[in-house]
Motif scaffolding. Sequence first.
Motif, PDB file in Angstrom:
ATOM      1  N   GLY A 121       0.816  -1.212   0.000  1.00  0.00           N
ATOM      2  CA  GLY A 121       0.000   0.000   0.000  1.00  0.00           C
ATOM      3  C   GLY A 121       0.845   1.255   0.000  1.00  0.00           C
ATOM      4  N   GLU A 122       1.917   1.240   0.771  1.00  0.00           N
ATOM      5  CA  GLU A 122       2.815   2.393   0.812  1.00  0.00           C
ATOM      6  C   GLU A 122       3.440   2.651  -0.551  1.00  0.00           C
ATOM      7  OE1 GLU A 122       4.326   1.877   5.465  1.00  0.00           O
ATOM      8  OE2 GLU A 122       5.547   1.150   3.790  1.00  0.00           O
ATOM      9  N   VAL A 123       3.909   1.587  -1.180  1.00  0.00           N
ATOM     10  CA  VAL A 123       4.570   1.730  -2.482  1.00  0.00           C
ATOM     11  C   VAL A 123       3.578   2.213  -3.531  1.00  0.00           C
ATOM     12  CG1 VAL A 123       5.688   0.454  -4.349  1.00  0.00           C
ATOM     13  CG2 VAL A 123       6.373   0.041  -1.977  1.00  0.00           C
ATOM     14  N   ARG A 124       2.390   1.614  -3.551  1.00  0.00           N
ATOM     15  CA  ARG A 124       1.404   2.006  -4.567  1.00  0.00           C
ATOM     16  C   ARG A 124       0.973   3.462  -4.408  1.00  0.00           C
ATOM     17  NH1 ARG A 124      -4.015   2.222  -5.942  1.00  0.00           N
ATOM     18  NH2 ARG A 124      -4.483   1.382  -8.016  1.00  0.00           N
ATOM     19  N   SER A 125       0.838   3.904  -3.167  1.00  0.00           N
ATOM     20  CA  SER A 125       0.398   5.274  -2.924  1.00  0.00           C
ATOM     21  C   SER A 125       1.506   6.296  -3.168  1.00  0.00           C
ATOM     22  CB  SER A 125      -0.115   5.407  -1.483  1.00  0.00           C
ATOM     23  OG  SER A 125      -1.239   4.586  -1.273  1.00  0.00           O
ATOM     24  N   GLN A 126       2.747   5.865  -3.039  1.00  0.00           N
ATOM     25  CA  GLN A 126       3.868   6.789  -3.149  1.00  0.00           C
ATOM     26  C   GLN A 126       4.276   7.069  -4.587  1.00  0.00           C
ATOM     27  OE1 GLN A 126       7.251   5.561  -0.851  1.00  0.00           O
ATOM     28  NE2 GLN A 126       8.482   7.350  -1.380  1.00  0.00           N
ATOM     29  N   TYR A 127       4.066   6.090  -5.476  1.00  0.00           N
ATOM     30  CA  TYR A 127       4.569   6.224  -6.838  1.00  0.00           C
ATOM     31  C   TYR A 127       3.418   6.288  -7.845  1.00  0.00           C
ATOM     32  CZ  TYR A 127       8.962   5.163  -4.598  1.00  0.00           C
ATOM     33  OH  TYR A 127      10.053   5.209  -3.761  1.00  0.00           O
TER      34      TYR A 127
END
Length: 504
Positions: A375-381
Amino acid sequence: MLRRMLLSMLLPFLLFYALPVGAVEKEERTWQDEIIYLLMVDRFQNGDSTNDLEINTQDPLAYQGGDFQGIIDQLDYIQDMGFTTIWLTPVFSNEAGGYHGYWIENFYETEAHFGTIDKFKELVKEAHKREMKVMIDFVANYVGPNHPWVADEAKKDWFLEEKAEVEPMWFQGLPKLNHANPEVKQYLMDAAVWWITETDIDGYRLHAVNEAPVDFWKDFSKEVKAVKDNFFLLGQVRSDNPQDYLQYEKAGIDGFLDYPLHQPIRKAFAKPDASLDELFAILDKGQEIYQQPSFMGAFFDDHEMKRFTRDMVENNEFPGGRWKLALSFLYTIPEIPVVYYGTEIAIDGGEAPDNQKMMNFRSEKELVDYITRLGEVRSQYPALTKGNLTLLESKNGLAVYKRQFEDETIVIAINNTTEDQKVSLTADQLENDKELRSLIGTDMSRSENGTYQFVIKRESSDIYKLENRSGINYFFVFSIFAVFLLFSLFMYAAWKRGKRRTTS
């Protein structure tokens, strides 16, 4: 004087390096940026014992005690995993035994087992405080089997002669509404508008869209979207043919649960060594057919079917590892991830109601942590939500693809095989003279002679960001040294000044 001068020189450095590297102004969130958590209200969390009306935790077809307060109590838990939207099964008042929410008795009241309308408003408000959206199921096709309308002779033409025949079992034999009747149509639209204006919800998941006329959905969409900006309609069309979705998309429904992709991804990730080629062919076809393919909802299971974990168990596979692989794919394709509650602890379950067990919040955290990182990766990039998809390699269960948006490139490698796989990507596939850095682990691959090479372990995946080659940043080193020197001078000047005061 010296103190002020040193402070004025030191402050810009401190402020500059206090900012996160690459920090940019956050773009406005759209629905393709969402990550949806689907939960069944009665089966999630019992937060208020005062509404435990004839619950029976030993009977899977009875109310178990889940309610609005329970969801409020667990909003931080849901948000901490990276979910940005919660989708609730129907919250309307139901006939006796309607724990699932689909035996609607009153479209303008909440189910007493779940809590009051004020408690539901509190739920929406608390979600919005956390910048989370709330979507609820809206059922426009049926009412409960003993609804007062059914026995009302004046409303005989409110129903069709045939009864509902769709699965699962709780829909069987329900009275089907006649959308050709203007009174029925207006009643449903008025009720839909009322829930938006009264509770400030953000979207509807529309049950069985293909069982109502297209003209009905055209007017329905127009009515509800006039009430609130960016209100989202996610439709359910039980069809494996993308062409069947077009007429409803043109009628104003924004996105759909991706049934054409659903069974193929379950088949592909239920056991190792299955090819992933069909999945990318389906995604390519969707890009050509759908008006807004990024608004499709990708999912493995929901409250209407057996859990995906059951597929793994039947194949004698370890669910935790299989789920990591499957979710890596779900979170990195150009669709909205929809995750059914309990996935984060790999709950097992067969057909309903076995797939609707009460949530357990005291289980292993390994999969929870993995979902959180995804979730962090998807939201960050932004490349993972807005970027196009290019398949770089696919063979025998190994798939490598990239997502690109503006100057950002993310590379995803999924090894759905029982052996470690070596990957080689050329300058024709990725920009040369850079490096791939893992966003999940610690792996890194630099371009050597125009080729990126790395190894993906068996039944695992990784997500990489294409970056400039790292090396010694002399400007950064000099700046840190300058900050340290200036701070030392500042402390020395302060000490000298203090010493003069004590001796005077």
